[in-house]
Structure formats: structure tokens, C-alpha cells
Write an enzyme that holds these catalytic residues in place. Structure first.
Site, short mmCIF file in Angstrom:
data_model
loop_
_atom_site.label_atom_id
_atom_site.label_comp_id
_atom_site.label_asym_id
_atom_site.label_seq_id
_atom_site.Cartn_x
_atom_site.Cartn_y
_atom_site.Cartn_z
N GLY A 24 0.81 -1.22 0.00
CA GLY A 24 0.00 0.00 0.00
C GLY A 24 0.84 1.26 0.00
O GLY A 24 0.53 2.23 -0.70
N CYS A 25 1.92 1.26 0.76
CA CYS A 25 2.77 2.45 0.85
C CYS A 25 3.52 2.69 -0.46
O CYS A 25 3.70 3.83 -0.88
CB CYS A 25 3.73 2.32 2.02
SG CYS A 25 2.87 2.27 3.61
N SER A 26 3.94 1.62 -1.09
CA SER A 26 4.60 1.75 -2.40
C SER A 26 3.62 2.26 -3.44
O SER A 26 3.95 3.16 -4.23
CB SER A 26 5.20 0.42 -2.83
OG SER A 26 6.30 0.08 -1.99
#
Length: 182
Positions: free
Chosen positions: A74-76
Site C-alpha cells: 500500500g505504501c509503495s
């Protein structure tokens, strides 16, 4: 004391931010609150530097987005989406800064790979995490996913706090455009 015109513009913007769906589900800092100033180490395109929020605000609004952990799916994805829209943020006069509790050494690689060298990411130490109330309650040592749009005055203009990354870019860009009219 701000002029009546400035006060009306601020009131209009704050109403616009609320109408855009500013949320505070996880974040404690409300629209209108003073954003805590900080200095920390960050990375841009693989190079480390010292980042001070008040210096960034001199150039215009800042989108300060907190994310849990570099190189997680999700962060990527969120970082790649911010990178894909960075020209839109710049056109609207805003600076984007990603923040996480990761050590700056991890963020050096993240700034190149996932952020495509297009915006800075910085390490949020305990004082920053506490000041912005973004500690992830279910996973100590990580931050939740909260995006703040901070006006050049240092006041919080918009908040989007939701663990799903999908609407963070869209909502913060809309808030910046509403604020700057660009």
C-alpha cells in the site's frame, strides 16, 4: 490581526475543505490547528538532506502525508501515485513530503524506487509522530496513513485519515487546488 478579506478567504477555504470530505477518523489535528514545526532527516532522489517544515512552507502549501512502512504494498502504491501526480501538485503550488517512522537509510532507497526521485520522504521520529498524533495504535513503531494539507501560515487546511491509500492523492490535490485556485 488578519484583514477582513484574508479572514473571509480563510473561512471560505475552511468550509471548502470540509465540503471536500476532510476526515479526522484517526488524526487528532483538526482543520485550523497549528501544524507542529519540525526538523528531521529526509531523502530526495536517493540523497539525504535536512528537512524543516517551516522552510518548506515558505514556498507554499505542503502536503505532509504519513505512511506506515516503506516498501509495503500500500505504501509503495501510494508513493507511486503521488509521484505520478507530482506535476499537478507543483502546478497548484504545493510541495509533497512523505513521512514514516522508517530510518532515513531505508527512505533513501524508497525515495528513488517508489517516489521516482520526484518528492522527498523523511523520517518521523517519536516527537513528530506524537505531535501529529499519527502513531498506529495496532502496530507500535509505525505511523497510520494520514495526509495533511498545511497552508503557508502553518495551519492545517485539510486532513484525510484513512488506512486505505486510494483517496489520499485525489483528496489532497483537490484541497490544494481549492486553496490556491490553481
Amino acid at each position: 490581526m488578519p484583514s477582513p478579506l484574508i479572514a473571509r478567504i480563510a473561512a471560505l477555504f475552511l468550509g471548502t475543505a470540509a465540503a471536500l470530505g476532510a476526515t479526522g477518523a484517526m488524526a487528532a489535528l483538526a482543520v485550523g490547528a497549528k501544524a507542529p514545526d519540525f526538523t528531521t532527516r529526509g531523502a530526495l532522489a536517493g540523497k539525504t538532506f535536512t528537512l524543516t517544515l517551516s522552510h518548506q512552507l515558505k514556498r507554499g502549501p505542503v502536503v505532509l502525508y504519513f505512511f506506515p512502512k516503506a516498501f509495503t504494498p500500500g505504501c509503495s502504491a501510494e508513493a507511486r501515485e503521488f509521484a505520478a501526480h507530482i506535476d499537478d501538485f507543483k502546478k497548484a503550488g504545493a510541495t509533497v513530503i512523505g513521512m514514516s517512522a522508517d530510518p532515513v537509510d531505508d527512505l533513501v532507497a524508497f525515495s528513488t524506487r517508489e517516489c521516482a526521485g520526484k518528492f522527498a520522504v523523511a523520517s518521523a521520529g517519536p516527537g513528530i509522530v506524537q505531535g501529529y498524533d499519527v502513531a498506529l495504535k495496532m502496530r507500535p513503531g509505525l505511523t497510520d496513513r494520514t495526509s495533511y494539507v498545511i497552508a503557508p501560515s502553518g495551519r492545517i487546511a485539510f486532513v484525510h485519515s484513512e488506512m486505505n491509500y486510494v483517496d489520499h492523492v485525489k483528496s489532497t490535490l483537490a484541497a490544494v487546488k481549492a486553496m490556491t485556485g490553481k
